[in-house]
Design an enzyme around this catalytic site. Structure first.
Site, PDB file in Angstrom:
ATOM      1  N   GLY A 138      36.139  41.345  34.339  1.00 25.67           N
ATOM      2  CA  GLY A 138      36.005  42.264  35.644  1.00 25.67           C
ATOM      3  C   GLY A 138      34.679  41.967  36.644  1.00 25.67           C
ATOM      4  O   GLY A 138      34.332  41.674  37.946  1.00 25.67           O
ATOM      5  N   THR A 139      34.377  40.371  35.923  1.00 23.77           N
ATOM      6  CA  THR A 139      32.519  39.989  36.493  1.00 23.77           C
ATOM      7  C   THR A 139      32.560  39.650  38.056  1.00 23.77           C
ATOM      8  O   THR A 139      32.339  39.647  38.445  1.00 23.77           O
ATOM      9  CB  THR A 139      32.103  38.708  35.710  1.00 23.77           C
ATOM     10  OG1 THR A 139      33.141  37.732  35.388  1.00 23.77           O
ATOM     11  CG2 THR A 139      31.751  38.895  34.604  1.00 23.77           C
ATOM     12  N   THR A 147      32.305  40.660  29.122  1.00 27.58           N
ATOM     13  CA  THR A 147      32.564  39.900  30.653  1.00 27.58           C
ATOM     14  C   THR A 147      34.069  40.302  32.041  1.00 27.58           C
ATOM     15  O   THR A 147      34.441  39.730  32.703  1.00 27.58           O
ATOM     16  CB  THR A 147      32.335  38.209  30.728  1.00 27.58           C
ATOM     17  OG1 THR A 147      33.693  38.181  29.505  1.00 27.58           O
ATOM     18  CG2 THR A 147      31.078  37.888  29.995  1.00 27.58           C
ATOM     19  N   CYS A 169      35.058  40.228  40.331  1.00 29.75           N
ATOM     20  CA  CYS A 169      36.028  41.530  40.299  1.00 29.75           C
ATOM     21  C   CYS A 169      34.379  42.009  41.061  1.00 29.75           C
ATOM     22  O   CYS A 169      34.442  42.438  42.370  1.00 29.75           O
ATOM     23  CB  CYS A 169      36.219  42.521  39.914  1.00 29.75           C
ATOM     24  SG  CYS A 169      38.464  42.174  39.142  1.00 29.75           S
ATOM     25  N   LYS A 181      31.432  30.539  42.069  1.00 27.35           N
ATOM     26  CA  LYS A 181      31.141  30.847  41.203  1.00 27.35           C
ATOM     27  C   LYS A 181      30.928  29.731  39.353  1.00 27.35           C
ATOM     28  O   LYS A 181      31.955  29.330  39.443  1.00 27.35           O
ATOM     29  CB  LYS A 181      31.525  32.063  40.235  1.00 27.35           C
ATOM     30  CG  LYS A 181      31.502  32.948  42.043  1.00 27.35           C
ATOM     31  CD  LYS A 181      32.829  34.319  41.786  1.00 27.35           C
ATOM     32  CE  LYS A 181      33.803  33.888  41.140  1.00 27.35           C
ATOM     33  NZ  LYS A 181      34.560  35.220  41.257  1.00 27.35           N
TER      34      LYS A 181
END
Length: 272
Positions: free
Chosen positions: A217-218, A215, A220, A181
């Site tokens: 918990g992006t 942002t 998860c 990512k």
């Protein structure tokens, strides 16, 4: 009046830590899986005291309690996919790996959670080798962000080719696919790379970078959306693409909660 309950829905299990603030961890996973059209069950590995400003305390559940939760759900529910998040110590990692093997559970989406958005360490240093040795080989897809990919691969990532090389190295640990990512990189676009480890095939997913402080918990959210789409029958490349679009929309429609880094909008509706 009798109500017939013969509808079937794909079931996804999330194995992760809880977030008392509701933006990440088990809470974000359940919201995401539900929003993406699946039924969410959960096994909690750790309890965190946290909010939008950071993590204050982490308590790891005893491994036998984690094992009991896994036995309970695996004996009763047929899961189309399992998403794994926070596994903070080696004993929990070994327990989860053993139960996945015992019950022959697949596919698995592994989000190798090491550090929270606020910078709090969520994986103990002595557990990192256990993660590499025991968990990655059980994963259909591993979804590290750039710092996690650097830690797992041992190389510095500064560009797209570095992301591919890191994915290749992580793939050699046994994963089928690696999604690196790119949210931590700069630029006007957020670019992720999906790498198919046995063939070297790769695909790039780019979306316009959303400027927001919310942002939390992006990671998860993205991994849970991938798991939900795998459960619905999409192939890994399609599942990652759909999850990326969902996360982008969730970031574009955030709202302010608390005084720090708020959550994404998990309830955003995505139409095909």
């Amino acid at each position: 009046m009798d109500i017939k309950t013969n509808k079937k829905i794909p079931c996804v299990l999330t194995i992760a830590g809880s977030d008392s603030g509701g933006g990440a961890g088990i809470q974000a996973d359940i919201k995401t899986i539900s929003a993406n059209g699946c039924y969410a069950a959960s096994v909690i590995t750790s309890v965190t005291a946290q909010n939008t400003m950071g993590v204050e305390t982490v308590y790891d559940l005893p491994a036998e309690v984690v094992a009991a939760q896994l036995d309970a759900v695996f004996k009763d529910i047929d899961f189309s996919c399992v998403k794994i998040g926070m596994l903070s110590n080696a004993e929990i990692i070994d327990t989860v790996a053993y139960k996945l093997e015992e019950y022959k559970i697949a596919p698995v989406v592994l989000d190798p959670v090491m550090v929270s958005t606020s910078g709090h360490a969520l994986l103990r240093p002595d557990a990192r080798e256990s993660l590499k040795r025991r968990m990655i080989k059980l994963a259909k897809i591993v979804t590290p962000n750039i710092p996690e990919a650097e830690e797992l691969s041992g190389i510095k990532i500064t560009n797209i080719e570095d992301m591919k090389n890191a994915a290749r190295i992580i793939g050699e640990m046994g994963a089928e696919f690696v999604l690196v990512k790119g949210g931590h990189s700069g630029g006007d676009e957020a670019t992720d790379i999906m790498f198919k480890c046995d063939t070297g095939e790769s695909r790039t997913y780019s979306e316009k970078r959303v400027e927001t402080k919310n942002t939390h918990g992006t990671g998860c959210t993205l991994s849970s959306a991938i798991a939900a789409n795998l459960a619905k029958g999409y192939d890994p490349f399609e599942a990652a693409e759909r999850a990326k679009k969902y996360l982008t929309a969730a970031l574009e429609n955030t709202f302010d909660i608390g005084h720090g880094c708020g959550p994404v909008n998990h309830n955003i509706e995505i139409r095909d």
